[in-house]
Design an enzyme around this catalytic site. Structure first.
Site, PDB file in Angstrom:
ATOM      1  CG  HIS A 190      -2.431  -0.504   1.003  1.00 33.39           C
ATOM      2  ND1 HIS A 190      -3.088  -0.007  -0.003  1.00 33.39           N
ATOM      3  CD2 HIS A 190      -2.925  -1.803   1.348  1.00 33.39           C
ATOM      4  CE1 HIS A 190      -4.325  -0.708  -0.045  1.00 33.39           C
ATOM      5  NE2 HIS A 190      -3.910  -1.582   0.839  1.00 33.39           N
ATOM      6  CD  GLU A 433       1.194 -12.843 -26.024  1.00 35.43           C
ATOM      7  OE1 GLU A 433       1.874 -12.815 -25.046  1.00 35.43           O
ATOM      8  OE2 GLU A 433       0.240 -13.427 -26.000  1.00 35.43           O
ATOM      9  CG  ASP A 457       5.507 -14.070 -24.679  1.00 33.73           C
ATOM     10  OD1 ASP A 457       6.519 -14.768 -24.059  1.00 33.73           O
ATOM     11  OD2 ASP A 457       4.328 -13.803 -23.934  1.00 33.73           O
ATOM     12  CB  CYS A 504       0.235  -4.617 -24.985  1.00 38.61           C
ATOM     13  SG  CYS A 504      -0.319  -6.040 -25.310  1.00 38.61           S
TER      14      CYS A 504
HETATM   15  C1  PEP Z   1       4.209  -9.622 -24.295  1.00 39.92           C
HETATM   16  O1  PEP Z   1       4.351 -10.836 -24.482  1.00 39.92           O
HETATM   17  O2  PEP Z   1       4.533  -8.754 -24.984  1.00 39.92           O
HETATM   18  C2  PEP Z   1       3.197  -9.210 -23.366  1.00 39.92           C
HETATM   19  C3  PEP Z   1       2.589  -8.079 -23.422  1.00 39.92           C
HETATM   20  O3  PEP Z   1       2.529 -10.319 -22.635  1.00 39.92           O
HETATM   21  P1  PEP Z   1       3.546 -10.558 -21.241  1.00 39.92           P
HETATM   22  O4  PEP Z   1       4.599  -9.757 -21.098  1.00 39.92           O
HETATM   23  O5  PEP Z   1       2.315 -10.649 -20.134  1.00 39.92           O
HETATM   24  O6  PEP Z   1       3.888 -11.920 -21.458  1.00 39.92           O
HETATM   25 MG    MG Z   2       3.052 -12.401 -23.536  1.00 39.56          MG
END
Ligand code: PEP
Ligand code: MG
Length: 579
Positions: A190, A433, A457, A504
């Protein structure tokens, strides 16, 4: 001397150390005369009332300063003080044993702490600290010994404490405390979460810093690296003073961009959103100017506990994110991505030779329909309240995508039959990925609403280099032309079908990558909250049409270093914004 802890809130704090002594006032048992027992019980009740009034005030101030979510912990503390099993028992003890209020309270608190700390469930174990915290507050009212005062200082100190309770943190006076360091706690405790919201540089998990550091030692606290320098030499001090000034100037500049659109100098708008791992992170995302959430890693809701989160728990978590950000803000919820480096002991999966190539993510969910459906129900129900989008991780084949969509359809039919509301137009997308998915992106694009490229990934699978293995980390090359070409294929395939493409993975927040990704036409960039504002400043300075040419050249280059150099030469703003 240098101490290493866990980076909790970035920024630099420079100043003398102030060690907050632990308030473990052990109170003596005193016998009360029979005639005074009533008065003693009343004294305890009055102290409880005063503590509740104080907490009410802290709750209001915190809600105003940091938002309702951070104030919730104090509502819990007020409830603890209203709990008959707790205060009622202490008052009863004063009466039945004719003992002083302080002692009765201490005894009952300790009994409850012992019960909670012996529980298996981590959540329940953490509740022990709520009792400790509120009891300490009542005791300090009773004994008149309040928290060590920071008001004697003429300059801001770096505060060292064994631990800081949420109420300690929320009431820190920013003009007296330049930063804080604690022996215990992690990035998601927290006090760490609050420090980020309050923008107080902080390092936690330092183990024995309160013993190593002495009052008045000169301290440099680097909240981004998680280090503390004790009594540094003049040269180091002056270097850090310059870094601090630069950091603070940049922070001020960044704030001006919090409400600005993410638009290039030649008028192309993109979406800048944040990656989150739990509902609390949504506030940090909002405070850092994110336009929504591009990746909610829901597996963290399943980790650090010993049973699956229920549909209700998940529904509550997803709805909290929507409430925190606002109903119109996009929130991309990724379904369970367990396996690889993310373990879930209670799922009892057998050990594998190659966990990253094994039974993980969507592969488990398609197999464990019960788990998958519980999560889909929670996501669908929350979609009634806002702009939620659903995203599958680790899809390798068209068949997997179709199978996942089939289960989604079944779940929707169940909710229909039960008369439960959800957004029937919710967008459904998938992560890219796996190189196989990138290569057949044209086929997949016909059956999804969007793609989000997971470069963490995608890079490891494209380069065949385990993302956890330092020996092959030189092959973790997001700028490798092989990876860039796959990214281009994915974006083009999405656009051809009129769909959007986001990213992402970590690459999306990399300032050197952003010009190339913009040139390739990426529509959405999802990154850690602290990267959002620098990314927006950069995007505002770029000209997308010029970057198309840059991206074309990058794709034809041979080495990733050449590509990075090319970006730095053509787009000087990138290096200006890097700290
Ligand atoms: C990724 O693989 O780029 C991703 C965003 O997933 P994670 O990092 O949670 O595997
Ligand atoms: Mg991933």
């Amino acid at each position: 001397m240098q101490l290493k802890g866990i980076a909790a809130a970035s920024g630099y704090a420079i100043g003398p150390a102030f060690i907050m002594q632990e308030q473990t006032t052990v109170v003596e048992r005193k016998q009360i005369a029979a005639a005074d027992v009533d008065a003693e019980a009343t004294r305890l009740q009055q102290a409880v009332n005063q503590a509740m009034a104080e907490l009410e005030q802290i709750k209001e101030d915190t809600a105003a300063k940091l938002g309702e979510h951070h104030a919730e912990i104090f509502a819990t503390h007020i409830l603890v003080l209203q709990d008959e099993e707790f205060i009622g028992q202490a008052i009863e003890k004063v009466r039945s044993e004719a003992v002083n209020a302080e002692f009765a309270l201490q005894e009952v608190t300790q009994q409850l702490i012992d019960i909670f700390t012996s529980m298996d469930n981590e959540y329940m174990r953490e509740r022990a600290s709520d009792f400790r915290d509120v009891s300490q507050r009542v005791l300090s009212v009773l004994t008149g010994k309040r928290n060590a005062s920071l008001s004697d200082f003429h300059e801001a100190v770096v505060l060292f404490a064994h631990d800081l309770t949420p109420s300690d943190t929320a009431t820190l006076d920013r003009s007296k405390v330049a930063g804080f360091a604690t022996n215990i706690g992690g990035r998601t405790s927290h006090s760490a979460i609050m420090a980020r919201s309050m923008e107080i540089p902080a390092v936690v998990g330092l183990q024995s810093a309160t013993e190593t550091v002495k009052d008045g030692d000169m301290i440099i606290l680097d909240g981004a690296k998680g280090i503390i320098l004790v009594n540094p030499d003049a040269e180091t001090l002056s270097t850090y003073e310059q870094m601090k000034a630069k950091f603070e100037k940049r922070q001020e500049e960044m704030k001006l961009y919090k409400e600005k659109p993410s638009i290039t100098a030649d008028g192309h708008e993109v979406e800048l959103v944040a990656n989150i791992g739990n509902p609390q992170d949504a506030l940090g995302a909002r405070n850092n100017g994110a336009e929504g959430v591009g990746l909610f890693r829901t597996e963290f809701l399943y980790m650090g506990r010993d049973s699956f989160p229920t549909e209700e728990e998940q529904y509550h978590s997803y709805s909290t994110v929507v409430e925190t950000l606002g109903a119109d803000k996009p929130v991309v919820i990724r379904t369970l991505d367990i396996g690889g480096d993310k373990e879930l002991p209670y799922l009892e999966l057998p050990k594998e030779m190659n966990p990253f190539l094994g039974y993980r993510a969507i592969r488990i969910c398609l197999d464990r329909k019960d788990l998958f459906k519980t999560q889909l129900r929670a996501i669908l129900r929350a979609s009634a309240h806002g702009n939620i989008k659903l995203m599958y991780p680790m899809i390798s084949t068209l068949a997997e995508l179709r199978a996942a969509n089939e289960i989604l359809k079944e779940t929707q039919a169940e909710l229909d039959a039960e008369g439960i509301a959800y957004n029937k137009n919710m967008e459904v997308g998938m992560m890219i990925e796996v190189p196989a998915a990138a290569i057949i992106a044209d086929q997949l694009a016909k059956e999804v609403d969007f793609f989000s490229i997971g470069t963490n990934d995608l890079v490891q699978y494209t380069m065949a280099a385990d993302r956890m293995n330092e020996k092959v980390s030189h092959l973790t090359q997001p700028f490798n032309p092989a990876v860039l070409r796959l990214i281009r294929m994915v974006i083009d395939a999405a656009h051809k079908e009129g769909k959007w493409a986001g990213m992402c993975g970590e690459m999306a927040g990399n300032l050197t990558a952003i010009p190339v990704l913009l040139g390739l036409g990426l529509d959405e960039f999802s990154m850690s909250a602290s990267s959002v504002l620098p990314a927006r400043v950069l995007i505002n300075r770029l000209n997308r049409d010029e970057l198309k040419q840059l991206a074309e050249e990058a794709l034809m280059m041979e080495h990733e270093e050449d590509i990075q150099r090319l970006v730095h030469e053509r787009v000087p703003a990138v290096q200006e914004l890097m700290l």
